[in-house]
Design a protein around this motif. Sequence first.
Motif, mmCIF file in Angstrom:
data_model
loop_
_atom_site.group_PDB
_atom_site.id
_atom_site.type_symbol
_atom_site.label_atom_id
_atom_site.label_comp_id
_atom_site.label_asym_id
_atom_site.label_seq_id
_atom_site.Cartn_x
_atom_site.Cartn_y
_atom_site.Cartn_z
ATOM 1 N N GLY A 174 0.796 -1.222 0.000
ATOM 2 C CA GLY A 174 0.000 0.000 0.000
ATOM 3 C C GLY A 174 0.826 1.268 0.000
ATOM 4 N N LEU A 175 1.928 1.262 0.703
ATOM 5 C CA LEU A 175 2.773 2.461 0.731
ATOM 6 C C LEU A 175 3.337 2.764 -0.644
ATOM 7 N N ASP A 176 3.664 1.712 -1.405
ATOM 8 C CA ASP A 176 4.143 1.925 -2.775
ATOM 9 C C ASP A 176 3.042 2.503 -3.656
ATOM 10 N N LEU A 177 1.821 2.041 -3.462
ATOM 11 C CA LEU A 177 0.699 2.587 -4.246
ATOM 12 C C LEU A 177 0.485 4.058 -3.932
ATOM 13 N N LEU A 178 0.561 4.411 -2.666
ATOM 14 C CA LEU A 178 0.366 5.819 -2.291
ATOM 15 C C LEU A 178 1.496 6.695 -2.818
ATOM 16 N N LYS A 179 2.719 6.186 -2.793
ATOM 17 C CA LYS A 179 3.859 6.960 -3.292
ATOM 18 C C LYS A 179 3.782 7.169 -4.799
ATOM 19 N N SER A 180 3.200 6.203 -5.507
ATOM 20 C CA SER A 180 3.094 6.325 -6.963
ATOM 21 C C SER A 180 1.835 7.080 -7.387
ATOM 22 N N GLY A 181 1.054 7.556 -6.433
ATOM 23 C CA GLY A 181 -0.105 8.379 -6.752
ATOM 24 C C GLY A 181 -1.375 7.603 -7.029
ATOM 25 N N GLN A 182 -1.432 6.366 -6.664
ATOM 26 C CA GLN A 182 -2.615 5.537 -6.910
ATOM 27 C C GLN A 182 -3.438 5.404 -5.633
ATOM 28 N N SER A 183 -3.817 6.538 -5.099
ATOM 29 C CA SER A 183 -4.530 6.528 -3.819
ATOM 30 C C SER A 183 -5.928 5.912 -3.942
ATOM 31 N N LEU A 184 -6.614 6.118 -5.051
ATOM 32 C CA LEU A 184 -7.946 5.532 -5.226
ATOM 33 C C LEU A 184 -7.863 4.008 -5.206
ATOM 34 N N ARG A 185 -6.898 3.456 -5.911
ATOM 35 C CA ARG A 185 -6.708 2.002 -5.925
ATOM 36 C C ARG A 185 -6.401 1.485 -4.520
#
Length: 65
Positions: A25-36
């Motif tokens: 999840g932290l990688d998703l947030l860092k890459s800007g995929q907060s909705l996902r």
Amino acid sequence: MKLQRHIIVTTILAAYALFMTFYFGLDLLKSGQSLRFYLTVAAEIIVIILTFFALRRRDRIRNNH
């Protein structure tokens, strides 16, 4: 007192979901995929809650017969 199956399974699923949220999840947030990220967390919570109630019902039916 014996631990009931619905509590054990739900706890294991919640621990797994928490680990996966921090791991990926932290990688998703860092890459800007907060909705996902938030949709995945919401889906995990829904599945864990439904599993809890389904297993609790199954345990109650099993204990009554």
